[in-house]
Design a protein around this motif. Structure first.
Motif, PDB file in Angstrom:
ATOM      1  N   ALA A  68       4.550  -8.104  -2.635  1.00  0.00           N
ATOM      2  CA  ALA A  68       3.167  -7.672  -2.898  1.00  0.00           C
ATOM      3  C   ALA A  68       3.179  -6.265  -3.478  1.00  0.00           C
ATOM      4  CB  ALA A  68       2.348  -7.714  -1.611  1.00  0.00           C
ATOM      5  N   PHE A  69       3.974  -5.401  -2.871  1.00  0.00           N
ATOM      6  CA  PHE A  69       4.051  -4.013  -3.328  1.00  0.00           C
ATOM      7  C   PHE A  69       4.666  -3.944  -4.723  1.00  0.00           C
ATOM      8  CE2 PHE A  69       6.078   0.259  -3.302  1.00  0.00           C
ATOM      9  CZ  PHE A  69       4.899   0.991  -3.256  1.00  0.00           C
ATOM     10  N   LYS A  70       5.713  -4.771  -4.947  1.00  0.00           N
ATOM     11  CA  LYS A  70       6.367  -4.793  -6.264  1.00  0.00           C
ATOM     12  C   LYS A  70       5.376  -5.264  -7.344  1.00  0.00           C
ATOM     13  CE  LYS A  70      10.038  -7.406  -7.435  1.00  0.00           C
ATOM     14  NZ  LYS A  70      11.153  -8.289  -7.085  1.00  0.00           N
ATOM     15  N   PHE A  71       4.563  -6.239  -6.983  1.00  0.00           N
ATOM     16  CA  PHE A  71       3.646  -6.857  -7.945  1.00  0.00           C
ATOM     17  C   PHE A  71       2.458  -5.953  -8.284  1.00  0.00           C
ATOM     18  CE2 PHE A  71       0.620 -10.181  -9.381  1.00  0.00           C
ATOM     19  CZ  PHE A  71       1.433 -10.848 -10.285  1.00  0.00           C
ATOM     20  N   PHE A  72       1.886  -5.332  -7.233  1.00  0.00           N
ATOM     21  CA  PHE A  72       0.646  -4.577  -7.451  1.00  0.00           C
ATOM     22  C   PHE A  72       0.781  -3.069  -7.253  1.00  0.00           C
ATOM     23  CE2 PHE A  72      -1.721  -8.631  -6.448  1.00  0.00           C
ATOM     24  CZ  PHE A  72      -2.328  -8.716  -7.681  1.00  0.00           C
ATOM     25  N   ASN A  73       1.894  -2.638  -6.684  1.00  0.00           N
ATOM     26  CA  ASN A  73       2.113  -1.222  -6.407  1.00  0.00           C
ATOM     27  C   ASN A  73       0.923  -0.625  -5.643  1.00  0.00           C
ATOM     28  OD1 ASN A  73       2.352   1.876  -7.465  1.00  0.00           O
ATOM     29  ND2 ASN A  73       4.310   0.882  -7.164  1.00  0.00           N
ATOM     30  N   LYS A  74       0.248   0.390  -6.198  1.00  0.00           N
ATOM     31  CA  LYS A  74      -0.822   1.063  -5.437  1.00  0.00           C
ATOM     32  C   LYS A  74      -2.106   0.235  -5.350  1.00  0.00           C
ATOM     33  CE  LYS A  74       1.384   4.838  -4.515  1.00  0.00           C
ATOM     34  NZ  LYS A  74       1.864   5.051  -3.161  1.00  0.00           N
ATOM     35  N   ASN A  75      -2.132  -0.892  -6.052  1.00  0.00           N
ATOM     36  CA  ASN A  75      -3.368  -1.689  -6.054  1.00  0.00           C
ATOM     37  C   ASN A  75      -3.413  -2.749  -4.976  1.00  0.00           C
ATOM     38  OD1 ASN A  75      -5.087  -0.590  -7.947  1.00  0.00           O
ATOM     39  ND2 ASN A  75      -3.840  -1.409  -9.615  1.00  0.00           N
ATOM     40  N   VAL A  76      -2.477  -2.687  -4.036  1.00  0.00           N
ATOM     41  CA  VAL A  76      -2.538  -3.591  -2.889  1.00  0.00           C
ATOM     42  C   VAL A  76      -2.444  -2.735  -1.624  1.00  0.00           C
ATOM     43  CG1 VAL A  76      -0.035  -4.047  -2.890  1.00  0.00           C
ATOM     44  CG2 VAL A  76      -1.576  -5.692  -1.831  1.00  0.00           C
ATOM     45  N   GLU A  77      -3.251  -3.069  -0.629  1.00  0.00           N
ATOM     46  CA  GLU A  77      -3.215  -2.310   0.627  1.00  0.00           C
ATOM     47  C   GLU A  77      -3.331  -3.256   1.819  1.00  0.00           C
ATOM     48  OE1 GLU A  77      -5.614   1.202   0.871  1.00  0.00           O
ATOM     49  OE2 GLU A  77      -5.241   1.768  -1.217  1.00  0.00           O
ATOM     50  N   ILE A  78      -2.963  -2.731   2.980  1.00  0.00           N
ATOM     51  CA  ILE A  78      -3.013  -3.535   4.208  1.00  0.00           C
ATOM     52  C   ILE A  78      -4.279  -3.193   4.989  1.00  0.00           C
ATOM     53  CG2 ILE A  78      -1.779  -4.197   6.302  1.00  0.00           C
ATOM     54  CD1 ILE A  78       0.752  -3.145   5.095  1.00  0.00           C
ATOM     55  N   LYS A  88      10.241   0.839   4.340  1.00  0.00           N
ATOM     56  CA  LYS A  88      10.005   2.117   3.636  1.00  0.00           C
ATOM     57  C   LYS A  88       9.173   1.905   2.357  1.00  0.00           C
ATOM     58  CE  LYS A  88      14.190   4.348   5.421  1.00  0.00           C
ATOM     59  NZ  LYS A  88      13.641   4.367   6.752  1.00  0.00           N
ATOM     60  N   ILE A  89       8.163   1.087   2.487  1.00  0.00           N
ATOM     61  CA  ILE A  89       7.255   0.856   1.362  1.00  0.00           C
ATOM     62  C   ILE A  89       6.081   1.830   1.492  1.00  0.00           C
ATOM     63  CG2 ILE A  89       5.671  -0.776   0.287  1.00  0.00           C
ATOM     64  CD1 ILE A  89       7.268  -3.030   1.425  1.00  0.00           C
ATOM     65  N   ASP A  90       5.797   2.532   0.423  1.00  0.00           N
ATOM     66  CA  ASP A  90       4.700   3.494   0.448  1.00  0.00           C
ATOM     67  C   ASP A  90       3.395   2.779   0.102  1.00  0.00           C
ATOM     68  OD1 ASP A  90       3.207   5.756   0.494  1.00  0.00           O
ATOM     69  OD2 ASP A  90       3.817   6.426  -1.517  1.00  0.00           O
ATOM     70  N   ILE A  91       2.931   1.974   1.025  1.00  0.00           N
ATOM     71  CA  ILE A  91       1.766   1.130   0.753  1.00  0.00           C
ATOM     72  C   ILE A  91       0.562   1.666   1.543  1.00  0.00           C
ATOM     73  CG2 ILE A  91       2.187  -0.537   2.638  1.00  0.00           C
ATOM     74  CD1 ILE A  91       1.620  -2.770   0.573  1.00  0.00           C
ATOM     75  N   GLY A  92      -0.613   1.564   0.964  1.00  0.00           N
ATOM     76  CA  GLY A  92      -1.807   2.054   1.649  1.00  0.00           C
ATOM     77  C   GLY A  92      -2.190   1.170   2.831  1.00  0.00           C
ATOM     78  N   ILE A  93      -2.695   1.804   3.876  1.00  0.00           N
ATOM     79  CA  ILE A  93      -3.175   1.074   5.061  1.00  0.00           C
ATOM     80  C   ILE A  93      -4.578   1.576   5.354  1.00  0.00           C
ATOM     81  CG2 ILE A  93      -2.780   0.623   7.531  1.00  0.00           C
ATOM     82  CD1 ILE A  93       0.185   1.259   7.053  1.00  0.00           C
ATOM     83  N   PHE A  94      -5.489   0.659   5.585  1.00  0.00           N
ATOM     84  CA  PHE A  94      -6.846   1.104   5.938  1.00  0.00           C
ATOM     85  C   PHE A  94      -7.384   0.291   7.104  1.00  0.00           C
ATOM     86  CE2 PHE A  94      -9.435  -2.390   4.317  1.00  0.00           C
ATOM     87  CZ  PHE A  94      -8.648  -2.971   3.330  1.00  0.00           C
ATOM     88  N   THR A  95      -8.347   0.899   7.798  1.00  0.00           N
ATOM     89  CA  THR A  95      -9.003   0.221   8.906  1.00  0.00           C
ATOM     90  C   THR A  95     -10.489   0.560   8.854  1.00  0.00           C
ATOM     91  OG1 THR A  95      -8.865  -0.227  11.285  1.00  0.00           O
ATOM     92  CG2 THR A  95      -8.724   2.085  10.635  1.00  0.00           C
ATOM     93  N   ILE A  96     -11.296  -0.257   9.502  1.00  0.00           N
ATOM     94  CA  ILE A  96     -12.737   0.023   9.537  1.00  0.00           C
ATOM     95  C   ILE A  96     -13.108   0.462  10.951  1.00  0.00           C
ATOM     96  CG2 ILE A  96     -15.061  -0.927   9.213  1.00  0.00           C
ATOM     97  CD1 ILE A  96     -13.695  -3.095   7.410  1.00  0.00           C
ATOM     98  N   ASP A  97     -13.593   1.678  11.064  1.00  0.00           N
ATOM     99  CA  ASP A  97     -14.087   2.144  12.364  1.00  0.00           C
ATOM    100  C   ASP A  97     -15.581   1.824  12.418  1.00  0.00           C
ATOM    101  OD1 ASP A  97     -14.884   3.320  14.645  1.00  0.00           O
ATOM    102  OD2 ASP A  97     -14.315   5.368  14.098  1.00  0.00           O
ATOM    103  N   THR A  98     -15.916   0.759  13.116  1.00  0.00           N
ATOM    104  CA  THR A  98     -17.316   0.326  13.196  1.00  0.00           C
ATOM    105  C   THR A  98     -18.149   1.268  14.059  1.00  0.00           C
ATOM    106  OG1 THR A  98     -16.893  -0.996  15.172  1.00  0.00           O
ATOM    107  CG2 THR A  98     -16.615  -2.102  13.028  1.00  0.00           C
ATOM    108  N   LYS A  99     -17.474   2.211  14.740  1.00  0.00           N
ATOM    109  CA  LYS A  99     -18.098   3.131  15.715  1.00  0.00           C
ATOM    110  C   LYS A  99     -18.449   2.422  17.016  1.00  0.00           C
ATOM    111  CE  LYS A  99     -17.976   6.109  12.326  1.00  0.00           C
ATOM    112  NZ  LYS A  99     -16.820   6.993  12.217  1.00  0.00           N
ATOM    113  N   ARG A 100     -17.983   1.188  17.185  1.00  0.00           N
ATOM    114  CA  ARG A 100     -18.235   0.456  18.420  1.00  0.00           C
ATOM    115  C   ARG A 100     -16.911  -0.090  18.986  1.00  0.00           C
ATOM    116  NH1 ARG A 100     -23.649  -0.829  19.514  1.00  0.00           N
ATOM    117  NH2 ARG A 100     -22.781  -0.878  21.612  1.00  0.00           N
ATOM    118  N   LEU A 101     -15.785   0.541  18.643  1.00  0.00           N
ATOM    119  CA  LEU A 101     -14.495   0.026  19.090  1.00  0.00           C
ATOM    120  C   LEU A 101     -14.210   0.430  20.540  1.00  0.00           C
ATOM    121  CD1 LEU A 101     -12.353   0.811  15.887  1.00  0.00           C
ATOM    122  CD2 LEU A 101     -13.612  -1.279  16.425  1.00  0.00           C
ATOM    123  N   ASN A 102     -13.218  -0.217  21.137  1.00  0.00           N
ATOM    124  CA  ASN A 102     -12.801   0.122  22.502  1.00  0.00           C
ATOM    125  C   ASN A 102     -12.003   1.426  22.523  1.00  0.00           C
ATOM    126  OD1 ASN A 102     -13.312  -2.437  24.238  1.00  0.00           O
ATOM    127  ND2 ASN A 102     -12.430  -3.217  22.346  1.00  0.00           N
TER     128      ASN A 102
END
Ligand code: SF4
Length: 236
Positions: free
Chosen positions: A25-35, A54-68
């Motif tokens: 996935a990283f090879k195919f899309f580089n910075k245009n793919v994230e987890i 050691k893949i420099d891939i972006g990671i994101f999460t959604i903080d709904t403000k209602r998490l545990n």
């Protein structure tokens, strides 16, 4: 990008192992793919894998403000252990305020429509905005989590968003046991709520522990009778 190249890539990835899919996935899309992670057991496995690769891939999460509290603690622990930058997406403040002013902070208990509205504002809208900037996204969904997910593939076209991107589900064929075997073998930090009977963890007011034999995601929106146990992020 030409469609045939994408279809070849999707076909090629179907026979690969989870780590190989991440790499491809990283090879195919580089910075245009994230987890996309929500810090469930599957997500911490993916984080550990990309760290080992050691893949420099972006990671994101959604903080709904209602998490545990346990989830916020885990985010801190994971960031420290892996020295990772994790992008935290937030819902639009004025949309949340408008919704809460009109219907109350716990509107989701009142009707399925209200629950979908809350998930729409707090989760789907920030995700949609993020996915608009990507060509591919990687998730921790597994096919045995619920009926809706049973047909998910390791890699597939995701046509649920405006920009028709590619969705990678490297753990789609893994069992819950395999996930925890990996966590235990590699000493990966995980959400303590898993030890208290939460196989699936979402927002605090909308998730409870389940009893033995109950459906994997039955602790999500547990008050809804015959409700759909999806919030709109993973649609088939
Ligand atoms: S899981 Fe509950 S609190 Fe979280 S966004 Fe959905 S309805 Fe709102």
């Amino acid at each position: 990008m030409k469609n045939d190249k994408i279809y070849q890539h999707i076909k090629y990835c179907q026979s690969l192992k989870a780590e190989e899919i991440l790499h491809e996935a990283f090879k195919f899309f580089n910075k245009n793919v994230e987890i996309a992670v929500s810090f469930g057991a599957e997500d911490v496995v993916l984080i550990d894998m990309v760290s080992k690769l050691k893949i420099d891939i972006g990671i994101f999460t959604i903080d709904t403000k209602r998490l545990n509290k346990e989830t916020y603690d885990l985010i801190k622990e994971i960031k420290q252990k892996y020295n990772l930058k994790i992008e935290i997406l937030s819902p639009n403040e004025s949309s949340v305020r408008k919704m809460v002013d009109a219907k109350g902070v716990n509107l989701f208990y009142d009707s399925v429509e209200n629950r979908k509205e809350c998930c729409g504002v707090r989760k789907v809208a920030p995700l949609k905005k993020k996915l608009n900037s990507l060509s591919g996204w990687i998730t921790g969904v597994r096919s045995d989590q619920n009926q809706n997910r049973s047909e998910f593939k390791k890699v597939e076209l995701d046509e649920n968003w405006e920009n028709n991107l590619i969705k990678y589900n490297p753990l789609v064929n893994w069992s819950y046991e395999q996930v925890f075997n990996y966590i235990s073998k590699h000493k990966v930090p995980y959400n303590k709520l898993h030890d208290e009977g939460y196989p699936s963890i979402g927002c605090e007011p909308c998730t409870r522990a389940i009893k033995k034999g109950e459906d994997f995601r039955s602790g999500r929106w547990f008050w809804e009778k015959n409700g759909n146990t999806e919030c709109g992020l993973h649609i088939k």
